[in-house]
Scaffold this active site. Sequence first.
Site, PDB file in Angstrom:
ATOM      1  N   GLN A   1       0.853  -1.197   0.000  1.00  0.00           N
ATOM      2  CA  GLN A   1       0.000   0.000   0.000  1.00  0.00           C
ATOM      3  C   GLN A   1       0.886   1.243   0.000  1.00  0.00           C
ATOM      4  O   GLN A   1       1.870   1.319   0.734  1.00  0.00           O
ATOM      5  CB  GLN A   1      -0.928  -0.002   1.214  1.00  0.00           C
ATOM      6  CG  GLN A   1      -1.848  -1.218   1.301  1.00  0.00           C
ATOM      7  CD  GLN A   1      -2.939  -1.249   0.228  1.00  0.00           C
ATOM      8  OE1 GLN A   1      -3.171  -0.264  -0.484  1.00  0.00           O
ATOM      9  NE2 GLN A   1      -3.597  -2.396   0.085  1.00  0.00           N
TER      10      GLN A   1
ATOM     11  N   TYR B   1      -7.245 -11.258  -4.390  1.00  0.00           N
ATOM     12  CA  TYR B   1      -6.268 -10.212  -4.745  1.00  0.00           C
ATOM     13  C   TYR B   1      -5.448  -9.922  -3.482  1.00  0.00           C
ATOM     14  O   TYR B   1      -5.252  -8.774  -3.090  1.00  0.00           O
ATOM     15  CB  TYR B   1      -6.951  -8.932  -5.247  1.00  0.00           C
ATOM     16  CG  TYR B   1      -8.011  -9.156  -6.302  1.00  0.00           C
ATOM     17  CD1 TYR B   1      -7.679  -9.177  -7.651  1.00  0.00           C
ATOM     18  CD2 TYR B   1      -9.348  -9.351  -5.947  1.00  0.00           C
ATOM     19  CE1 TYR B   1      -8.657  -9.382  -8.620  1.00  0.00           C
ATOM     20  CE2 TYR B   1     -10.323  -9.567  -6.909  1.00  0.00           C
ATOM     21  CZ  TYR B   1      -9.970  -9.581  -8.237  1.00  0.00           C
ATOM     22  OH  TYR B   1     -10.947  -9.788  -9.187  1.00  0.00           O
TER      23      TYR B   1
ATOM     24  N   GLU C   1      -3.966 -14.922  -5.396  1.00  0.00           N
ATOM     25  CA  GLU C   1      -3.112 -13.824  -5.871  1.00  0.00           C
ATOM     26  C   GLU C   1      -2.361 -14.315  -7.105  1.00  0.00           C
ATOM     27  O   GLU C   1      -1.956 -15.474  -7.155  1.00  0.00           O
ATOM     28  CB  GLU C   1      -2.152 -13.428  -4.726  1.00  0.00           C
ATOM     29  CG  GLU C   1      -0.933 -12.643  -5.101  1.00  0.00           C
ATOM     30  CD  GLU C   1      -1.226 -11.261  -5.684  1.00  0.00           C
ATOM     31  OE1 GLU C   1      -2.069 -10.535  -5.140  1.00  0.00           O
ATOM     32  OE2 GLU C   1      -0.590 -10.931  -6.708  1.00  0.00           O
TER      33      GLU C   1
ATOM     34  N   ASP D   1      -9.553  -6.981  -2.619  1.00  0.00           N
ATOM     35  CA  ASP D   1      -8.796  -5.736  -2.752  1.00  0.00           C
ATOM     36  C   ASP D   1      -8.193  -5.698  -4.155  1.00  0.00           C
ATOM     37  O   ASP D   1      -6.982  -5.818  -4.327  1.00  0.00           O
ATOM     38  CB  ASP D   1      -7.704  -5.676  -1.668  1.00  0.00           C
ATOM     39  CG  ASP D   1      -6.921  -4.371  -1.702  1.00  0.00           C
ATOM     40  OD1 ASP D   1      -7.349  -3.411  -2.377  1.00  0.00           O
ATOM     41  OD2 ASP D   1      -5.865  -4.308  -1.038  1.00  0.00           O
TER      42      ASP D   1
ATOM     43  N   CYS E   1      -9.769   1.180  -4.926  1.00  0.00           N
ATOM     44  CA  CYS E   1      -9.138   2.497  -5.056  1.00  0.00           C
ATOM     45  C   CYS E   1      -9.720   3.319  -6.194  1.00  0.00           C
ATOM     46  O   CYS E   1      -9.209   4.391  -6.493  1.00  0.00           O
ATOM     47  CB  CYS E   1      -7.625   2.362  -5.198  1.00  0.00           C
ATOM     48  SG  CYS E   1      -7.148   1.402  -6.630  1.00  0.00           S
TER      49      CYS E   1
HETATM   50  C1  LIG Z   1      -4.411  -3.572  -4.575  1.00  0.00           C
HETATM   51  S1  LIG Z   1      -3.320  -4.926  -4.447  1.00  0.00           S
HETATM   52  C2  LIG Z   1      -3.823  -5.617  -2.919  1.00  0.00           C
HETATM   53  C3  LIG Z   1      -2.850  -6.467  -2.195  1.00  0.00           C
HETATM   54  C4  LIG Z   1      -3.101  -6.745  -0.716  1.00  0.00           C
HETATM   55  N1  LIG Z   1      -4.498  -6.829  -0.370  1.00  0.00           N
HETATM   56  C5  LIG Z   1      -2.394  -5.718   0.156  1.00  0.00           C
HETATM   57  O1  LIG Z   1      -3.074  -4.934   0.835  1.00  0.00           O
HETATM   58  O2  LIG Z   1      -1.161  -5.698   0.167  1.00  0.00           O
HETATM   59  C6  LIG Z   1      -3.978  -5.985  -5.665  1.00  0.00           C
HETATM   60  C7  LIG Z   1      -3.253  -7.312  -5.809  1.00  0.00           C
HETATM   61  O3  LIG Z   1      -3.974  -8.100  -6.775  1.00  0.00           O
HETATM   62  C8  LIG Z   1      -3.062  -8.783  -7.614  1.00  0.00           C
HETATM   63  N2  LIG Z   1      -3.837  -9.042  -8.845  1.00  0.00           N
HETATM   64  C9  LIG Z   1      -4.105  -8.191  -9.857  1.00  0.00           C
HETATM   65  N3  LIG Z   1      -4.979  -8.748 -10.727  1.00  0.00           N
HETATM   66  C10 LIG Z   1      -5.255  -9.982 -10.246  1.00  0.00           C
HETATM   67  C11 LIG Z   1      -6.111 -11.049 -10.684  1.00  0.00           C
HETATM   68  N4  LIG Z   1      -6.840 -10.922 -11.781  1.00  0.00           N
HETATM   69  N5  LIG Z   1      -6.184 -12.167  -9.937  1.00  0.00           N
HETATM   70  C12 LIG Z   1      -5.425 -12.293  -8.800  1.00  0.00           C
HETATM   71  N6  LIG Z   1      -4.610 -11.311  -8.332  1.00  0.00           N
HETATM   72  C13 LIG Z   1      -4.534 -10.181  -9.041  1.00  0.00           C
HETATM   73  C14 LIG Z   1      -1.865  -7.865  -7.730  1.00  0.00           C
HETATM   74  O4  LIG Z   1      -0.696  -8.608  -8.009  1.00  0.00           O
HETATM   75  C15 LIG Z   1      -1.826  -7.219  -6.330  1.00  0.00           C
HETATM   76  O5  LIG Z   1      -1.000  -7.960  -5.467  1.00  0.00           O
END
Ligand SMILES: C[S@@+](CC[C@H](N)C(=O)[O-])C[C@H]1O[C@@H](n2cnc3c(N)ncnc32)[C@H](O)[C@@H]1O
Length: 440
Positions: free
Chosen positions: A263, A296, A319, A367, A394
Amino acid sequence: MTVRESIDWTGQVLRVRVEGPAHGGEFVARHSGRVIFCRGALTAEQVEVVVDDDPGKGFCRGTVRAVLEPSPDRVRPVCEAAAAGAGCCDWSYIDGPAARDLAGRVIGEQAARIGRIGIPHSPVPVDLPADDPATTGWRTTARWVTGADGRPGVRRARSRDVITEPCSQSDPRLLDAVLSAGIGPDREILGVLDDEGAIHVAHRAVTEDRPRGRGRNAARSAATRARARQARGRGWEHVVGGPTMVRRVGERRWHLPVDAFWQAHRSAATHYSDVVRAAVVDAPGVSGAPVVWDLYGGAGVFAAATLDAAPHARITVVESAPDALAAAEAALGADGGLRTVRSRVETFLEPGDETDPFGRPDVVILDPPRGGAGIPVMETVARTARSRVVHVGCDPASLARDVGVLVSAGWSLREFRGVAAFPGTHHVEGIAVLDAPGRN
Ligand SMILES: C[S@@+](CC[C@H](N)C(=O)[O-])C[C@H]1O[C@@H](n2cnc3c(N)ncnc32)[C@H](O)[C@@H]1O
């Protein structure tokens, strides 16, 4: 007036009265039956705006060049880079509490318009992350580029030019370290201040992609193509610190590659963890060993918060990035009920694969990145989760669309708040907590 396709106001200077904020950080004004999205304006001001992007339909875009009647919420921009024209801190001329109120209005408006969600409080309340009042220096991961002269800076808005005045978002120790490292021309630079106080600086060749067409959508697509070509973890030269950063929430520590997701705001992970903990503790009808999906899930920050709230929870972190999952396993693996799944969420939820060795989830936490989870994912979550969903998003528009799917499936909104996780910008995080039909 009937608006003709051939209309083009580019270059015209218009005097307008400003209405409210639009999604994306601009403010709405009207002239001769058309909407003008004004950059650098504030509600109720009278301004002169120069039209700089006119797609020729019912709207165009412009930039304020003179404020004739300023709002009392207008302040001297704290970000020198933004004042010089950079695209970083687009709301740095707005007083903090007023900016939070405006962001809450955008969240509420998008929820009503896109999600068709009735919000009890509009504007939606927007909290400081973990009560952290910092308006500058809140970012502990920052990026710069160097142009031909080798001086680090940030991009001018809607341009490839480099502005070398400092951006106020990042901790000033980072830019000091970057300047001392003496990095050469045409490099992308990453600076990280980790949670043990170590500074890391890395750089690699700039990857660019020329916009195909005019306007901000073309520029955004070009940036996305460039990022996709320059994959995470590739090509970095580590010149200060090392390739691994330490991140912390409470007593837990994560070891992650310096370019892994974390974050952006120094207090955001703590704030969201507190929200998740509270949402898991009082999820209706849930035992002391809930089944939880952290979709995610990154490095499992929300899985950790869940385990703090319910040590016997059985959690599946889904993830797509393997480095994040490895960090989750290292940080939380000792806690018995953790399962990590390296997969896109869409694939994990494909029909026939909705089951989990832990059973149907009581609580689902999502997320996703800016584009949100999307309707098919949310429809599956609406059918599958037994008790509660926590959605952290976001982008107010994609959050509204995602939450709207749950609401139209009969889920009730228990909490809907914003978090000022990107001070000085129009960006805001929204958090929705919903209860399953019949559970509230
Ligand atoms: C906003 S971050 C949130 C991470 C975690 N919740 C944190 O607070 O650290 C979104 C995460 O989703 C992963 N991501 C993006 N698209 C995805 C998908 N289609 N399926 C699984 N993961 C995904 C990214 O690699 C990233 O780690």
